[in-house]
Design an enzyme around this catalytic site. Structure first.
Site, mmCIF file in Angstrom:
data_model
loop_
_atom_site.group_PDB
_atom_site.id
_atom_site.type_symbol
_atom_site.label_atom_id
_atom_site.label_comp_id
_atom_site.label_asym_id
_atom_site.label_seq_id
_atom_site.Cartn_x
_atom_site.Cartn_y
_atom_site.Cartn_z
ATOM 1 N N HIS A 1 63.370 89.320 108.159
ATOM 2 C CA HIS A 1 62.582 88.856 107.641
ATOM 3 C C HIS A 1 61.251 88.936 106.651
ATOM 4 O O HIS A 1 60.551 89.368 107.474
ATOM 5 C CB HIS A 1 61.925 87.459 108.501
ATOM 6 C CG HIS A 1 63.972 87.356 109.503
ATOM 7 N ND1 HIS A 1 64.490 86.308 108.732
ATOM 8 C CD2 HIS A 1 64.264 86.467 110.481
ATOM 9 C CE1 HIS A 1 66.026 85.766 108.984
ATOM 10 N NE2 HIS A 1 65.481 86.336 110.775
ATOM 11 N N GLU B 1 60.175 85.599 114.614
ATOM 12 C CA GLU B 1 61.050 84.004 115.777
ATOM 13 C C GLU B 1 61.042 84.861 116.914
ATOM 14 O O GLU B 1 60.722 86.161 117.171
ATOM 15 C CB GLU B 1 61.828 83.935 115.463
ATOM 16 C CG GLU B 1 63.307 85.496 115.061
ATOM 17 C CD GLU B 1 63.762 85.127 114.201
ATOM 18 O OE1 GLU B 1 64.273 84.132 112.991
ATOM 19 O OE2 GLU B 1 65.414 86.011 114.163
ATOM 20 N N HIS C 1 67.911 93.012 112.447
ATOM 21 C CA HIS C 1 67.937 92.298 113.662
ATOM 22 C C HIS C 1 69.474 91.336 113.406
ATOM 23 O O HIS C 1 70.319 91.413 112.396
ATOM 24 C CB HIS C 1 67.722 91.194 114.803
ATOM 25 C CG HIS C 1 66.802 90.503 113.512
ATOM 26 N ND1 HIS C 1 65.935 90.805 112.562
ATOM 27 C CD2 HIS C 1 67.407 89.415 113.585
ATOM 28 C CE1 HIS C 1 65.604 88.901 112.057
ATOM 29 N NE2 HIS C 1 66.594 88.535 112.859
ATOM 30 N N ARG D 1 69.074 88.907 104.109
ATOM 31 C CA ARG D 1 71.237 89.353 104.571
ATOM 32 C C ARG D 1 71.281 91.540 103.933
ATOM 33 O O ARG D 1 71.130 91.612 102.813
ATOM 34 C CB ARG D 1 72.178 88.765 103.716
ATOM 35 C CG ARG D 1 73.237 89.037 104.876
ATOM 36 C CD ARG D 1 74.269 87.667 104.322
ATOM 37 N NE ARG D 1 74.180 86.341 105.021
ATOM 38 C CZ ARG D 1 74.032 85.803 104.193
ATOM 39 N NH1 ARG D 1 74.823 85.954 103.070
ATOM 40 N NH2 ARG D 1 73.564 84.158 104.576
#
Length: 354
Positions: A103, A123, A181, A201
């Protein structure tokens, strides 16, 4: 026109059915049958969710921010983000492994993805359940160059570059923007994140889209611009006990997350600087305020406006509640220091720099 007083806010979750979703989240949330065939995510609190509590039923959470501004999101949040609801809380059921992904941070998102209205995406995950041997993919095993990483993606050997961390129920994983991740199979978790759906992705194991039959889209060009090509530190974050039955699980400039284990009624109050998102992970609690009492069962989330003030949580037996909010980091550091933690113990849990 002056708005009516705003009590606790309930929203209708957004359900997402990705290729890797499973069958246990729907019954865990006690959703009505028939269950979705492949439920992967429940976006519990998101600015696009519709409110289903008075006085603003039928409006979106974003609409409420426009109407109530600091009374809803808090003075600290308003100063940082303006009239914006900056967090997203969700549940994830990974029946299969998610793609290897990354991200962007705020700077990249606000520059190159401004049209989306999203922030960057840092996150944190709270592991609710994990199959024996379950892992998350987290960072690289060793540093490499951007060119080496791109070549590994191209020839299909990128999995050999990735590091893995074993997880168990109760573990907390912090995923700063830029960390490559993946959540792997057999994991049910709660995620608190910045308001963003920007996922680049990197690698998807050759899977094909269930609807089109085509390989799922990769976003390698963007990923190469935002990724950290090195081992990542502080995957597993130790909790800090700030008070009896109150653990600080993670804190960074964007959000903080606490775990409250409740056996007796407790009285708390909202911080004028931030809203709070309460999510019941286990048991059943009553939320008592000046508004009508709310019955909150497992899997239910509620937004407490910053201006709400005092509230009471009454558990029926034992209950576990997560509390997410936009933190005052210096104040949290002071609380942890008062609780007896040394600076080196604070470093992993309270992340001041991303």
């Amino acid at each position: 026109m002056k708005q009516p007083p705003l009590g606790p806010v309930l929203t209708t979750p957004r359900l997402v059915e990705p290729i890797w979703g499973g069958t246990r989240l729907a019954p865990w949330l006690d959703l009505p049958q028939p269950y979705p065939e492949r439920l992967g995510e429940s976006w519990q609190v998101f600015e696009g969710n519709l409110v289903n509590s008075e006085p603003c039923a039928g409006r979106s959470l974003a609409d409420l921010v426009t109407l109530y501004e600091g009374d809803l999101v808090g003075s600290r949040t308003l100063q940082r983000y303006g009239a914006d609801f900056p967090l997203l809380a969700k549940f994830i059921d990974a029946n299969d492994r998610l793609s290897i992904q990354v991200h962007p941070d705020d700077a990249y998102a606000h520059t190159y993805e401004a049209h989306t209205g999203f922030h960057g995406k840092t996150e944190a995950w709270y592991i609710i359940d994990a199959a024996p041997g379950a892992t998350v993919t987290y960072g690289l095993t060793k540093p490499c160059t951007r060119e080496e990483f791109a070549a590994a993606v191209a020839d299909g050997s990128v999995e050999h570059l990735m590091a893995h961390v074993a997880v168990a129920p109760g573990d907390v994983i912090f995923v700063p923007a830029g960390t490559i991740h993946a959540i792997n199979a057999g994991i049910l978790l709660f995620e608190i994140q910045q308001k963003s759906d920007l996922t680049y992705r990197v690698y998807d194991y050759g899977r094909r889209d269930a609807h089109t039959g085509q390989p799922r889209t990769l976003h390698l060009e963007q990923a190469l611009q935002v990724s950290q090509f090195a081992p990542a530190s502080h995957a597993l974050v130790p909790p800090l006990r700030l008070a009896p039955n109150r653990d600080l699980l993670i804190a960074c400039p964007s959000f903080a997350l606490e775990r409250w284990n409740l056996a007796q009624p407790v009285t708390a109050a909202t911080d004028q600087g931030s809203f709070a998102i309460l999510t019941v992970l286990d048991g059943y609690v009553q939320l008592v305020t000046n508004a009508p009492t709310l019955e909150l069962e497992r899997g239910r989330s509620v937004v407490l406006p910053a201006a709400l003030g005092t509230y009471h949580l009454v558990p029926h037996g034992n209950a576990m509640v997560l509390n997410a909010y936009v933190p005052d980091l210096p104040q949290l550091i002071q609380q942890a220091t008062t609780a007896g933690y040394a600076s080196e113990q604070l470093a992993a849990t309270i992340r001041q720099l991303l």
